[in-house]
Design a protein around this motif. Structure first.
Motif, PDB file in Angstrom:
ATOM      1  N   HIS A 196      -0.748   0.464   1.792  1.00 35.77           N
ATOM      2  CA  HIS A 196      -0.297   1.713   2.422  1.00 35.77           C
ATOM      3  C   HIS A 196      -1.444   2.707   2.550  1.00 35.77           C
ATOM      4  O   HIS A 196      -1.694   3.257   3.629  1.00 35.77           O
ATOM      5  CB  HIS A 196       0.839   2.305   1.592  1.00 35.77           C
ATOM      6  CG  HIS A 196       1.212   3.703   1.992  1.00 35.77           C
ATOM      7  ND1 HIS A 196       1.739   3.996   3.231  1.00 35.77           N
ATOM      8  CD2 HIS A 196       1.135   4.876   1.328  1.00 35.77           C
ATOM      9  CE1 HIS A 196       1.965   5.295   3.309  1.00 35.77           C
ATOM     10  NE2 HIS A 196       1.603   5.844   2.171  1.00 35.77           N
ATOM     11  N   TRP A 197      -2.168   2.938   1.452  1.00 36.81           N
ATOM     12  CA  TRP A 197      -3.244   3.923   1.477  1.00 36.81           C
ATOM     13  C   TRP A 197      -4.373   3.519   2.418  1.00 36.81           C
ATOM     14  O   TRP A 197      -5.040   4.394   2.983  1.00 36.81           O
ATOM     15  CB  TRP A 197      -3.793   4.121   0.060  1.00 36.81           C
ATOM     16  CG  TRP A 197      -2.903   4.956  -0.806  1.00 36.81           C
ATOM     17  CD1 TRP A 197      -2.241   6.092  -0.450  1.00 36.81           C
ATOM     18  CD2 TRP A 197      -2.562   4.718  -2.185  1.00 36.81           C
ATOM     19  NE1 TRP A 197      -1.505   6.573  -1.526  1.00 36.81           N
ATOM     20  CE2 TRP A 197      -1.694   5.759  -2.592  1.00 36.81           C
ATOM     21  CE3 TRP A 197      -2.920   3.741  -3.103  1.00 36.81           C
ATOM     22  CZ2 TRP A 197      -1.176   5.834  -3.887  1.00 36.81           C
ATOM     23  CZ3 TRP A 197      -2.407   3.812  -4.390  1.00 36.81           C
ATOM     24  CH2 TRP A 197      -1.546   4.859  -4.774  1.00 36.81           C
ATOM     25  N   SER A 198      -4.591   2.230   2.586  1.00 36.73           N
ATOM     26  CA  SER A 198      -5.719   1.786   3.410  1.00 36.73           C
ATOM     27  C   SER A 198      -5.374   1.670   4.889  1.00 36.73           C
ATOM     28  O   SER A 198      -6.272   1.488   5.716  1.00 36.73           O
ATOM     29  CB  SER A 198      -6.247   0.444   2.891  1.00 36.73           C
ATOM     30  OG  SER A 198      -5.258  -0.562   3.012  1.00 36.73           O
ATOM     31  N   GLY A 234      -5.029   4.814  -7.155  1.00 36.96           N
ATOM     32  CA  GLY A 234      -5.466   4.739  -5.764  1.00 36.96           C
ATOM     33  C   GLY A 234      -5.260   5.999  -4.966  1.00 36.96           C
ATOM     34  O   GLY A 234      -5.894   6.199  -3.930  1.00 36.96           O
ATOM     35  N   SER A 235      -4.376   6.886  -5.414  1.00 31.73           N
ATOM     36  CA  SER A 235      -4.091   8.086  -4.617  1.00 31.73           C
ATOM     37  C   SER A 235      -5.288   9.038  -4.589  1.00 31.73           C
ATOM     38  O   SER A 235      -5.533   9.716  -3.588  1.00 31.73           O
ATOM     39  CB  SER A 235      -2.854   8.803  -5.151  1.00 31.73           C
ATOM     40  OG  SER A 235      -3.024   9.233  -6.489  1.00 31.73           O
ATOM     41  N   ALA A 253     -12.380  14.723   6.786  1.00 27.92           N
ATOM     42  CA  ALA A 253     -12.152  16.110   7.223  1.00 27.92           C
ATOM     43  C   ALA A 253     -13.486  16.806   7.474  1.00 27.92           C
ATOM     44  O   ALA A 253     -13.656  17.515   8.485  1.00 27.92           O
ATOM     45  CB  ALA A 253     -11.343  16.855   6.168  1.00 27.92           C
ATOM     46  N   GLN A 254     -14.437  16.600   6.572  1.00 27.78           N
ATOM     47  CA  GLN A 254     -15.748  17.234   6.749  1.00 27.78           C
ATOM     48  C   GLN A 254     -16.450  16.681   7.988  1.00 27.78           C
ATOM     49  O   GLN A 254     -17.064  17.438   8.754  1.00 27.78           O
ATOM     50  CB  GLN A 254     -16.601  16.998   5.503  1.00 27.78           C
ATOM     51  CG  GLN A 254     -17.947  17.712   5.543  1.00 27.78           C
ATOM     52  CD  GLN A 254     -18.694  17.614   4.228  1.00 27.78           C
ATOM     53  OE1 GLN A 254     -18.126  17.228   3.201  1.00 27.78           O
ATOM     54  NE2 GLN A 254     -19.978  17.957   4.232  1.00 27.78           N
ATOM     55  N   ASP A 302      -9.936  11.581  -1.721  1.00 29.36           N
ATOM     56  CA  ASP A 302     -11.389  11.672  -1.535  1.00 29.36           C
ATOM     57  C   ASP A 302     -11.782  11.278  -0.110  1.00 29.36           C
ATOM     58  O   ASP A 302     -12.610  11.933   0.525  1.00 29.36           O
ATOM     59  CB  ASP A 302     -12.113  10.754  -2.527  1.00 29.36           C
ATOM     60  CG  ASP A 302     -12.147  11.307  -3.949  1.00 29.36           C
ATOM     61  OD1 ASP A 302     -11.841  12.501  -4.139  1.00 29.36           O
ATOM     62  OD2 ASP A 302     -12.472  10.530  -4.868  1.00 29.36           O
ATOM     63  N   ASN A 303     -11.191  10.190   0.369  1.00 26.94           N
ATOM     64  CA  ASN A 303     -11.468   9.742   1.742  1.00 26.94           C
ATOM     65  C   ASN A 303     -11.086  10.819   2.752  1.00 26.94           C
ATOM     66  O   ASN A 303     -11.825  11.079   3.708  1.00 26.94           O
ATOM     67  CB  ASN A 303     -10.708   8.454   2.042  1.00 26.94           C
ATOM     68  CG  ASN A 303     -11.241   7.259   1.281  1.00 26.94           C
ATOM     69  OD1 ASN A 303     -12.367   7.274   0.793  1.00 26.94           O
ATOM     70  ND2 ASN A 303     -10.432   6.214   1.171  1.00 26.94           N
TER      71      ASN A 303
END
Length: 468
Positions: free
Chosen positions: A184-186, A226-227, A238-239, A232-233
């Motif tokens: 899900h996160w990836s 993992g969250s 965003a930057q 962090d990603n």
């Protein structure tokens, strides 16, 4: 500021558990096949278990706590747990334990031919049986034929499946949950989504996180690591694309509203009831602000999402917001601090005395033409008029020239109207963009992606329903 919320834990959940998921967090009602009545916690809990109710509501509904594939604990209306009566002969059933243990752990055995017909095996090795409407005991061998003459058989009604991260990860279990969440996160939010956000004129994202992120990569079970890497990603992307980030503590320990998106275990609302709980929550804000204070993308920290009154009192939320504000300021003088108005019965300006004394404070209000009976029979035009008239007045009430800034932190172009066409949705969205655009801190659409089209800002933009 136009922004949007992203990630998953909210209304119209953007992903859901499969049918193979374990039964955690579900509400059960149990009907005895021999007496034809529902199992009930007498007085809602604190005394015996009976089977004398012809219909099921609160006292006849049990909240299931999943321990593993077959073992469960059953929480009653008043929050005690069903267990064996230690004061008697060990076969009676009571609901007196505030904290579950071995005597409150049962096994549910389903009929292979009809999964709604079950037996419940007690910790003494015997099965529950209904001897009379007033006498439920754990002394059956459970060797009957599953027919309507078997007092150990119950018909189970399952009210709802797993929702929210606690129930989903607990339901999948420690082997499958890490795999499910990692996938899900990836895949759910990726770098290209930030390119889409930036390219469409949005300048910020409101990212919901759960309290367990502060102990990643080894959060308490059933949560999985993992969250934090996902967050962090998000900051890196965003930057890269010039997008600001609002970190939103969406799930506080114990649940601040009892809704699935606050990761409640069983629908109970238990946040803020002790100083220790509040301090634990402040520590999460401390962790998050310290980690991202030096990122040029950190724009704001939202101390908690949608605390619900009257369970969360004004005294409790004021105490927490004061402590939370101070800990954000310990790490950052520039990040805005967002304080969500309470849901439920509450004065929309009740946070003004507190927030007005804080530099860089923001009041968050959520406006949905949903979740209330008043919208059930409204027409397209009545909904649009409600936004221009009622929502406009509500926003004006919380927007002052010298007080805290105002943020419409959640809204959506979905409603109760049936048969509405594309032009209707366009006009409804346009009305909200116009009115919520007056908020001094901006707005955020719930959400970027969703399996339900109108809840997905990405789909709405790509298909011409919303123009920014």
């Amino acid at each position: 500021m136009g922004s949007l919320s992203m990630l998953d834990e909210e209304r119209g959940s953007s992903w859901s558990c499969s049918e193979h998921c374990g039964s955690d967090g579900t509400e059960l009602q149990l009907n005895s096949v021999t007496v034809g009545k529902y199992l009930c916690a007498e007085s809602g809990g604190g005394t015996i278990i009976v089977a004398n109710r012809t219909s099921a509501s609160g006292w006849e509904t049990f909240r299931l706590w999943r321990i593993n594939e077959t073992s469960f604990q059953l929480r009653v209306f008043n929050k005690q747990f069903i267990g064996l009566d230690a004061t008697g002969n060990g076969i009676g059933l009571v609901a007196v334990a505030e904290t579950p243990g071995g005597s409150e752990t049962f096994e549910i055995v389903r009929n292979s031919g009809n999964s709604s017909r079950i037996r419940i095996k007690a910790p003494n090795g015997f099965f529950l049986q209904v001897k009379t409407e007033e006498l439920v005991t754990a002394d059956s061998k459970g060797d009957g034929n599953w027919g309507n003459d078997d007092p150990s058989v119950f018909v189970m009604t399952n009210r709802g499946g797993p929702n929210g991260e606690f129930q989903v990860t607990n339901g999948y279990g420690p082997i499958k949950a890490p795999q499910i969440m990692k996938e899900h996160w990836s895949t759910f939010i990726v770098e290209n989504d930030f390119n889409f956000i930036s390219s469409n004129g949005l300048n910020a994202v409101r990212i919901p996180v759960g309290w367990w992120i502060a102990s990643d990569p080894t959060p308490p079970l059933p949560y999985v690591g993992g969250s934090l890497q996902a967050l962090d990603n998000a900051f890196l992307w965003a930057q890269k694309y010039g997008v600001k980030v609002i970190i939103d503590l969406h799930a506080a320990p114990g649940s601040q509203n009892g809704f699935e998106h606050s990761s409640t275990r069983d629908g109970s609302q238990e946040w803020g009831l002790s100083d220790q709980n509040i301090q634990q929550t402040v520590a999460v804000i401390d962790f998050l602000t310290a980690r991202y204070a030096n990122s040029p993308s950190l724009y704001a920290v939202e101390l908690i999402n949608e605390p619900l009154s009257p369970g969360v009192t004004l005294e409790i939320i004021t105490k927490y917001y004061s402590a939370g504000y101070n800990v954000v300021r310990k790490h950052s003088t520039s990040a805005f601090v967002i304080m969500s108005n309470r849901l439920g019965p509450a004065n929309p300006t009740e946070l003004f005395p507190l927030a007005s004394g804080f530099t860089g404070s923001v009041i968050d209000v959520h406006y949905y033409n949903l979740f209330s009976d008043i919208f059930n029979s409204m027409s397209v035009q009545q909904n649009i008029d409600f936004v221009y008239t009622n929502r406009s007045a509500q926003l004006s009430q919380v927007t002052t020239s010298n007080g805290p800034l105002t943020f419409v932190g959640e809204w959506v172009a979905e409603w109760q109207v049936t048969g509405a066409g594309k032009l209707d949705y366009q006009n409804f969205a346009k009305a909200q963009l116009e009115v919520y655009g007056r908020a001094s801190f901006g707005w955020a659409y719930w959400t970027l992606k969703n399996v339900n089209n109108y809840w997905s800002l990405e789909w709405m933009i790509n298909n011409g329903y919303i123009t920014l």
